[in-house]
Design a protein around this motif. Structure first.
Motif, PDB file in Angstrom:
ATOM      1  N   PHE A  11       1.104  17.773  21.962  1.00 51.58           N
ATOM      2  CA  PHE A  11      -0.337  17.562  22.070  1.00 51.58           C
ATOM      3  C   PHE A  11      -0.737  16.116  21.788  1.00 51.58           C
ATOM      4  O   PHE A  11      -1.519  15.527  22.538  1.00 51.58           O
ATOM      5  N   GLU A  12      -0.234  15.528  20.723  1.00 55.43           N
ATOM      6  CA  GLU A  12      -0.635  14.165  20.354  1.00 55.43           C
ATOM      7  C   GLU A  12      -0.256  13.160  21.445  1.00 55.43           C
ATOM      8  O   GLU A  12      -0.973  12.190  21.664  1.00 55.43           O
ATOM      9  N   ASP A  13       0.851  13.414  22.141  1.00 58.98           N
ATOM     10  CA  ASP A  13       1.276  12.506  23.203  1.00 58.98           C
ATOM     11  C   ASP A  13       0.389  12.667  24.440  1.00 58.98           C
ATOM     12  O   ASP A  13       0.045  11.681  25.101  1.00 58.98           O
ATOM     13  N   VAL A  14       0.027  13.917  24.757  1.00 59.19           N
ATOM     14  CA  VAL A  14      -0.909  14.149  25.858  1.00 59.19           C
ATOM     15  C   VAL A  14      -2.253  13.502  25.529  1.00 59.19           C
ATOM     16  O   VAL A  14      -2.861  12.820  26.358  1.00 59.19           O
ATOM     17  N   LYS A  15      -2.689  13.689  24.299  1.00 64.23           N
ATOM     18  CA  LYS A  15      -3.966  13.116  23.850  1.00 64.23           C
ATOM     19  C   LYS A  15      -3.971  11.590  23.979  1.00 64.23           C
ATOM     20  O   LYS A  15      -4.976  10.987  24.362  1.00 64.23           O
ATOM     21  N   VAL A  52      -7.003  22.142  25.545  1.00 63.70           N
ATOM     22  CA  VAL A  52      -5.730  21.579  26.004  1.00 63.70           C
ATOM     23  C   VAL A  52      -4.596  22.010  25.077  1.00 63.70           C
ATOM     24  O   VAL A  52      -3.500  22.379  25.532  1.00 63.70           O
ATOM     25  N   ALA A  53      -4.840  21.981  23.763  1.00 62.51           N
ATOM     26  CA  ALA A  53      -3.819  22.414  22.801  1.00 62.51           C
ATOM     27  C   ALA A  53      -3.432  23.865  23.047  1.00 62.51           C
ATOM     28  O   ALA A  53      -2.252  24.231  22.977  1.00 62.51           O
ATOM     29  N   GLN A  54      -4.410  24.688  23.366  1.00 60.43           N
ATOM     30  CA  GLN A  54      -4.148  26.100  23.665  1.00 60.43           C
ATOM     31  C   GLN A  54      -3.312  26.238  24.939  1.00 60.43           C
ATOM     32  O   GLN A  54      -2.370  27.033  24.997  1.00 60.43           O
ATOM     33  N   LEU A  55      -3.645  25.451  25.976  1.00 59.70           N
ATOM     34  CA  LEU A  55      -2.874  25.487  27.213  1.00 59.70           C
ATOM     35  C   LEU A  55      -1.416  25.081  26.970  1.00 59.70           C
ATOM     36  O   LEU A  55      -0.495  25.657  27.556  1.00 59.70           O
ATOM     37  N   LEU A  56      -1.210  24.104  26.109  1.00 63.01           N
ATOM     38  CA  LEU A  56       0.140  23.620  25.831  1.00 63.01           C
ATOM     39  C   LEU A  56       1.006  24.692  25.174  1.00 63.01           C
ATOM     40  O   LEU A  56       2.236  24.665  25.297  1.00 63.01           O
ATOM     41  N   GLU A  57       0.380  25.627  24.477  1.00 61.13           N
ATOM     42  CA  GLU A  57       1.145  26.720  23.863  1.00 61.13           C
ATOM     43  C   GLU A  57       1.781  27.608  24.929  1.00 61.13           C
ATOM     44  O   GLU A  57       2.773  28.287  24.677  1.00 61.13           O
TER      45      GLU A  57
END
Length: 198
Positions: A11-15, A52-57
């Motif tokens: 997530f932090e990298d996507v962010k 987005v964090a939820q999608l990444l899961e």
């Protein structure tokens, strides 16, 4: 400089590539083509990052380019059927293949002009191939060498996709920043390409 392209799972990298500098800012987060416009338009500020964090899961949202441990580039990749391109009237369907779409490329300021977008396209091809996609589509600008505003260059440029082995599959009625968009496609069946790093 050695660039490595990996599935976008952190997530932090996507962010770092598509998120805002201020958590409460309502930036795109590269959701505009991924989810229905009614859902996209209703979300504000931190709610977008949480989504987005939820999608990444559920799995990677595309690929990220890394220079060492630093994320420097992003490409959004997903099945076309799971994006708004499934119903987009301006971007035609060439056939009934369950193709995947690559619709956004972003390189961090300070890292542009170093071949990262080419590495991202190569990495996106390999990612889609590994997921079993029969073909990968993109909808870049056919700018014919004309200058493109960096904020509108997210769709990519036709020449970069041609260099990666994509072919022109159809014209579209979509225009971005005054440039027509074309539908480019690459077949993914067969032996893997050497790509994903630069």
């Amino acid at each position: 400089m050695s660039i490595e392209v990996r599935p976008a799972t952190v997530f932090e990298d996507v962010k770092a590539l598509v998120g805002p500098k201020r958590p409460d800012a309502s930036v795109c987060w590269c959701l505009s083509y991924r989810i229905p416009s009614t859902v996209n338009n209703a979300m504000r500020g931190e709610e977008r990052g949480a989504f987005v964090a939820q999608l990444l899961e559920e799995g990677p949202l595309g690929v990220l380019a890394y220079d060492g441990d630093t994320p420097v580039g992003w490409a959004a990749v997903a099945p076309r059927s799971a994006t708004t391109f499934a119903r987009n009237r301006r971007i035609p369907h060439v056939d009934d293949l369950p193709v995947w779409s690559l619709w956004c490329i972003r390189v961090r300021p300070g890292h542009r002009g170093k071949g990262i977008s080419h590495a991202l396209i190569g990495g996106a091809i390999e990612f889609a191939r590994e997921q079993g996609a029969p073909a990968l589509e993109a909808y870049p600008l056919d700018n014919r060498g004309a200058k493109v505003d960096q904020t509108m260059a997210y769709a990519g440029l036709r020449a970069n996709f041609e260099a990666a082995g994509f072919h022109h599959a159809a014209d579209t009625s979509s225009v971005l920043n005054g440039h027509p968009r074309v539908l480019m496609r690459i077949a993914l069946e067969g032996p893997p390409m050497s790509g994903g790093t630069s």
